[in-house]
Design a protein around this motif. Structure first.
Motif, PDB file in Angstrom:
ATOM      1  N   GLN A 125     -20.962  29.507  49.068  1.00 26.30           N
ATOM      2  CA  GLN A 125     -20.082  30.054  50.097  1.00 26.30           C
ATOM      3  C   GLN A 125     -20.252  31.554  50.084  1.00 26.30           C
ATOM      4  OE1 GLN A 125     -15.874  28.566  49.768  1.00 26.30           O
ATOM      5  NE2 GLN A 125     -16.712  27.773  47.876  1.00 26.30           N
ATOM      6  N   TRP A 126     -20.400  32.107  51.232  1.00 23.40           N
ATOM      7  CA  TRP A 126     -20.472  33.555  51.346  1.00 23.40           C
ATOM      8  C   TRP A 126     -19.480  33.961  52.424  1.00 23.40           C
ATOM      9  CZ3 TRP A 126     -22.176  37.007  55.242  1.00 23.40           C
ATOM     10  CH2 TRP A 126     -22.272  38.344  54.808  1.00 23.40           C
ATOM     11  N   ASP A 127     -18.525  34.809  52.066  1.00 29.22           N
ATOM     12  CA  ASP A 127     -17.440  35.149  52.992  1.00 29.22           C
ATOM     13  C   ASP A 127     -17.094  36.614  52.783  1.00 29.22           C
ATOM     14  OD1 ASP A 127     -15.146  35.443  54.445  1.00 29.22           O
ATOM     15  OD2 ASP A 127     -14.123  33.711  53.607  1.00 29.22           O
ATOM     16  N   ASN A 128     -17.522  37.448  53.688  1.00 33.88           N
ATOM     17  CA  ASN A 128     -17.238  38.885  53.511  1.00 33.88           C
ATOM     18  C   ASN A 128     -16.016  39.331  54.314  1.00 33.88           C
ATOM     19  OD1 ASN A 128     -18.122  39.044  56.131  1.00 33.88           O
ATOM     20  ND2 ASN A 128     -19.647  40.643  55.759  1.00 33.88           N
ATOM     21  N   GLY A 129     -15.199  38.358  54.753  1.00 31.88           N
ATOM     22  CA  GLY A 129     -14.007  38.702  55.510  1.00 31.88           C
ATOM     23  C   GLY A 129     -14.270  38.692  57.000  1.00 31.88           C
ATOM     24  N   ARG A 130     -15.513  38.904  57.383  1.00 31.25           N
ATOM     25  CA  ARG A 130     -15.878  38.851  58.795  1.00 31.25           C
ATOM     26  C   ARG A 130     -16.782  37.640  59.049  1.00 31.25           C
ATOM     27  NH1 ARG A 130     -17.758  44.096  62.009  1.00 31.25           N
ATOM     28  NH2 ARG A 130     -15.548  44.431  61.711  1.00 31.25           N
ATOM     29  N   TRP A 131     -17.859  37.539  58.298  1.00 33.95           N
ATOM     30  CA  TRP A 131     -18.781  36.414  58.446  1.00 33.95           C
ATOM     31  C   TRP A 131     -18.564  35.407  57.332  1.00 33.95           C
ATOM     32  CZ3 TRP A 131     -21.571  35.677  62.736  1.00 33.95           C
ATOM     33  CH2 TRP A 131     -21.784  36.794  63.561  1.00 33.95           C
ATOM     34  N   LEU A 132     -18.750  34.150  57.686  1.00 30.86           N
ATOM     35  CA  LEU A 132     -18.573  33.062  56.737  1.00 30.86           C
ATOM     36  C   LEU A 132     -19.802  32.157  56.813  1.00 30.86           C
ATOM     37  CD1 LEU A 132     -16.668  31.281  54.928  1.00 30.86           C
ATOM     38  CD2 LEU A 132     -15.912  30.200  57.040  1.00 30.86           C
ATOM     39  N   LEU A 133     -20.406  31.907  55.665  1.00 31.82           N
ATOM     40  CA  LEU A 133     -21.536  30.979  55.593  1.00 31.82           C
ATOM     41  C   LEU A 133     -21.273  30.006  54.456  1.00 31.82           C
ATOM     42  CD1 LEU A 133     -24.897  32.993  55.824  1.00 31.82           C
ATOM     43  CD2 LEU A 133     -24.063  31.263  57.422  1.00 31.82           C
ATOM     44  N   ILE A 134     -21.380  28.717  54.757  1.00 33.19           N
ATOM     45  CA  ILE A 134     -21.196  27.710  53.710  1.00 33.19           C
ATOM     46  C   ILE A 134     -22.334  26.705  53.829  1.00 33.19           C
ATOM     47  CG2 ILE A 134     -19.652  25.993  52.708  1.00 33.19           C
ATOM     48  CD1 ILE A 134     -17.377  27.245  54.278  1.00 33.19           C
ATOM     49  N   GLY A 135     -22.926  26.350  52.709  1.00 35.51           N
ATOM     50  CA  GLY A 135     -23.975  25.327  52.722  1.00 35.51           C
ATOM     51  C   GLY A 135     -23.870  24.470  51.483  1.00 35.51           C
ATOM     52  N   GLU A 136     -24.213  23.202  51.607  1.00 33.92           N
ATOM     53  CA  GLU A 136     -24.154  22.322  50.444  1.00 33.92           C
ATOM     54  C   GLU A 136     -25.125  21.155  50.640  1.00 33.92           C
ATOM     55  OE1 GLU A 136     -20.281  20.753  49.599  1.00 33.92           O
ATOM     56  OE2 GLU A 136     -20.851  20.090  47.590  1.00 33.92           O
ATOM     57  N   TYR A 137     -25.697  20.754  49.535  1.00 35.63           N
ATOM     58  CA  TYR A 137     -26.569  19.587  49.502  1.00 35.63           C
ATOM     59  C   TYR A 137     -25.987  18.632  48.475  1.00 35.63           C
ATOM     60  CZ  TYR A 137     -30.606  16.734  48.197  1.00 35.63           C
ATOM     61  OH  TYR A 137     -31.427  15.678  47.922  1.00 35.63           O
ATOM     62  N   ALA A 138     -25.958  17.330  48.774  1.00 34.13           N
ATOM     63  CA  ALA A 138     -25.434  16.371  47.792  1.00 34.13           C
ATOM     64  C   ALA A 138     -26.232  15.077  47.876  1.00 34.13           C
ATOM     65  CB  ALA A 138     -23.959  16.089  48.055  1.00 34.13           C
ATOM     66  N   ARG A 139     -26.283  14.386  46.751  1.00 29.75           N
ATOM     67  CA  ARG A 139     -27.050  13.147  46.680  1.00 29.75           C
ATOM     68  C   ARG A 139     -26.277  12.125  45.859  1.00 29.75           C
ATOM     69  NH1 ARG A 139     -32.500  11.523  46.621  1.00 29.75           N
ATOM     70  NH2 ARG A 139     -33.148  13.567  47.298  1.00 29.75           N
ATOM     71  N   ARG A 140     -26.313  10.875  46.315  1.00 27.22           N
ATOM     72  CA  ARG A 140     -25.816   9.814  45.452  1.00 27.22           C
ATOM     73  C   ARG A 140     -26.922   8.787  45.278  1.00 27.22           C
ATOM     74  NH1 ARG A 140     -21.687   6.535  49.163  1.00 27.22           N
ATOM     75  NH2 ARG A 140     -23.058   4.935  49.990  1.00 27.22           N
ATOM     76  N   LYS A 141     -27.066   8.358  44.048  1.00 32.65           N
ATOM     77  CA  LYS A 141     -28.070   7.364  43.729  1.00 32.65           C
ATOM     78  C   LYS A 141     -27.328   6.218  43.066  1.00 32.65           C
ATOM     79  CE  LYS A 141     -32.808   7.355  41.984  1.00 32.65           C
ATOM     80  NZ  LYS A 141     -33.173   6.368  43.004  1.00 32.65           N
ATOM     81  N   VAL A 142     -27.387   5.048  43.691  1.00 31.08           N
ATOM     82  CA  VAL A 142     -26.639   3.897  43.189  1.00 31.08           C
ATOM     83  C   VAL A 142     -27.622   2.770  42.976  1.00 31.08           C
ATOM     84  CG1 VAL A 142     -24.699   2.353  43.607  1.00 31.08           C
ATOM     85  CG2 VAL A 142     -24.648   4.655  44.528  1.00 31.08           C
TER      86      VAL A 142
END
Lengths: 397, 147
Positions: free
Chosen positions: A259-276
């Motif tokens: 997460q990057w949030d400088n009060g004006r711009w906000l960027l969020i990224g995430e990768y997730a994996r499930r292996k069953v």
């Protein structure tokens, strides 16, 4: 045992509270949210979390009410009880404890917690119902649908320190979890062992997490029950039937995000994996959100995608049940891609109004995050495009 | 369903309102962090203060547990958090809702106003708080000047 522990904890807390009045802290949060799709035969669903396919518009996916009590017994010892009501996969709003733990500070940097915590599997898993804490109406389902286990019953450690100007949190955890599965099924994780690492410095936060557990998953819905029986009655069908439900699954979850949030711009990224290993499919997902604050208003854009890596059941070769197995797999495959345009407006202290328009395209052979009343086999096998409009109000108190 | 998505005029109203609210914050007000002059807390680093008010710790570097005091929602509180943590009021409220409702931390105790904050700070010597510099009297010790 758990109920007993909870009851004892409440009694002890009330006892202590009666003698010293400023030890108890009450607070809460709530969301009233509604989602509507543009197709008569298709309902939006947070698969695994809510009861699919009720109404359109549907208040079930996002509405939630939580009440929390915090007790502080000494500078080191504390307890938290949080009771929450939201639509369950069985369509019930019965309140249930979502936090019920004792915490003890072993050292200024190290806290141990024992009881029920929130499952901390992905970056925002522990705030999955605390919509006020997040920019979106709901955390992106392409990633968060990969893990519907919201509780962690067990023990965890929070180690927090600062090195130069980087705050570090190391969070190992151990325990079990159980959820209801639509319609009468249930799923359990036992022997969960996991670890999260969070680093934050200034405007940037980074998360990484990994966990593994034994999974016991029992589907129970008309399609599953019928197909399970039909496969068992078919010659050579038993191994396929055994892939559908059972107790010897092994699940692994991994995620990494920022997460990057400088009060004006906000960027969020995430990768997730499930292996069953069986009973559920293996898949991975990711999202990227960009937003821009204009005072109290923040419009944002999210692109999200989930891709299936391995279906639940292998397709039986040249069997009359092949199409039904394919349909079964599709009905439990959340793969889709979506673009969401939304806006959050903090119109008052501790209250936010949000609106989102999501355009989702389900993958071929996947139901995505939708429940369809069109039960023809072909309906799920080809991808569909569905628009979902959602509006919600979040408050904390 | 959603006026903010469909009606350009209401969008514009929101933006104007937002700009007015953002402009109303006196971000340069001189805020100081204080404790009781007779109390045991003698020094406070900026790093300690930031971690305390973000709920990341509850003790000072020397191991002493301290209580935190907040002013009610308003210009002084907003300026304090902006200067200490770099987060604006909306960020800080979302941040704290996460800390509280995941059971990680309890927010600082909230005084009803500057007058009450001063009384609590004097009466409870393990407490630290913040006030506009002009509101400090001889019963209080200045620990840190912001920004």
């Amino acid at each position: 045992m758990k109920t007993l522990l909870l009851a004892l904890m409440s009694l002890w807390a009330l006892e202590v509270h009666a003698t010293q009045s400023d030890m108890l802290d009450l607070s809460g949060f709530a969301t009233l949210g509604v989602a509507v799709t543009d197709r008569n035969d298709t309902r939006f669903s947070r698969v695994g979390f809510d009861h699919p396919g009720d109404q359109n518009p549907d208040f079930g996916p996002d509405s939630v009410l939580g009440i929390q009590a915090n007790w502080r017994f000494s500078p080191q010892a504390a307890a938290v009880l949080q009771v929450l009501s939201r639509e369950s996969p069985r369509g019930s709003y019965m309140p249930r404890p979502t936090l019920a733990f004792f915490s003890y500070q072993l050292d200024p940097a190290l806290t141990v917690r024992l009881g029920r915590m929130r499952g901390p599997f992905f970056m925002f898993s522990d705030t999955i119902d605390i919509n006020y804490a997040q920019p979106w109406i709901r955390s992106p389902i392409e990633v968060y649908g990969l893990n519907p286990y919201v509780d962690l019953d067990g023990v965890d450690l929070l180690y927090r320190t600062r090195i130069r100007n980087v705050d570090i949190e190391v969070h190992p955890y151990f325990g079990s979890s159980r959820i209801d599965v639509f319609e009468d099924g249930e799923s359990r994780l036992k022997g969960i062992i996991g670890m999260n690492l969070a680093l934050s410095s200034g405007d940037l936060s980074i998360h990484a997490g990994y966990s593994s557990a034994d999974q016991k998953l029992q589907w129970s819905d008309p399609l599953h029950d019928w197909l399970q029986g039909a496969l068992r009655r078919t010659e050579g069908g038993v191994p396929f039937a055994e892939q559908m439900s059972g107790s010897d699954g092994r699940a692994r979850f991994a995620s990494a995000g920022f997460q990057w949030d400088n009060g004006r711009w906000l960027l969020i990224g995430e990768y997730a994996r499930r292996k069953v290993s069986q009973n559920a499919n293996s898949a991975h997902g990711w999202y990227l959100t960009a937003g821009r604050r204009f005072g109290t208003v923040i419009p944002y854009l999210t692109y999200a995608r989930q891709i299936q890596d391995e279906a639940i059941v292998d397709i039986p070769p040249a069997s009359e049940l092949s199409a039904a197995v394919e349909y079964f797999n599709a009905s439990r495959n959340l793969a889709q891609r979506s673009v969401t345009a939304g806006v959050r407006w903090d119109f008052a202290d501790n209250a936010a109004l949000k609106a989102e328009l999501m355009r989702a395209e389900t993958a071929d052979g996947a139901s995505g995050s939708f429940y369809s009343f069109d039960t023809s086999t072909s309906a799920l096998v080809r991808g569909r495009t569905v628009n979902v409009l959602s509006v919600s109000i979040d408050v904390t108190f | 369903m959603s006026p903010s998505e469909q009606n350009p005029a209401s969008w514009l109203r929101l933006l104007v309102l937002a700009a007015l609210m953002a402009g109303a914050l006196p971000v340069n007000a001189q805020v100081v962090m204080v404790t009781a002059a007779a109390g045991p807390v003698e020094t406070l680093s900026r790093s300690e203060a930031e971690q305390l008010y973000l709920g990341r710790r509850t003790t000072l570097d020397n191991g002493r547990a301290v209580s935190l005091l907040d002013l009610p929602i308003g210009a002084v509180r907003n300026a304090f958090y902006q200067q200490l943590t770099g987060k604006n009021p909306i960020q800080i409220r979302a941040y704290w809702s996460r800390q509280v409702f995941t059971g990680r931390a309890l927010p600082p105790r909230e005084a009803r106003g500057i007058e009450e904050a001063r009384e609590i700070l004097v009466a409870e010597p393990n407490t630290i708080g913040y006030l506009p510099e002009a509101e400090i009297d001889s019963r209080l010790r200045i620990l840190l000047r912001l920004p």
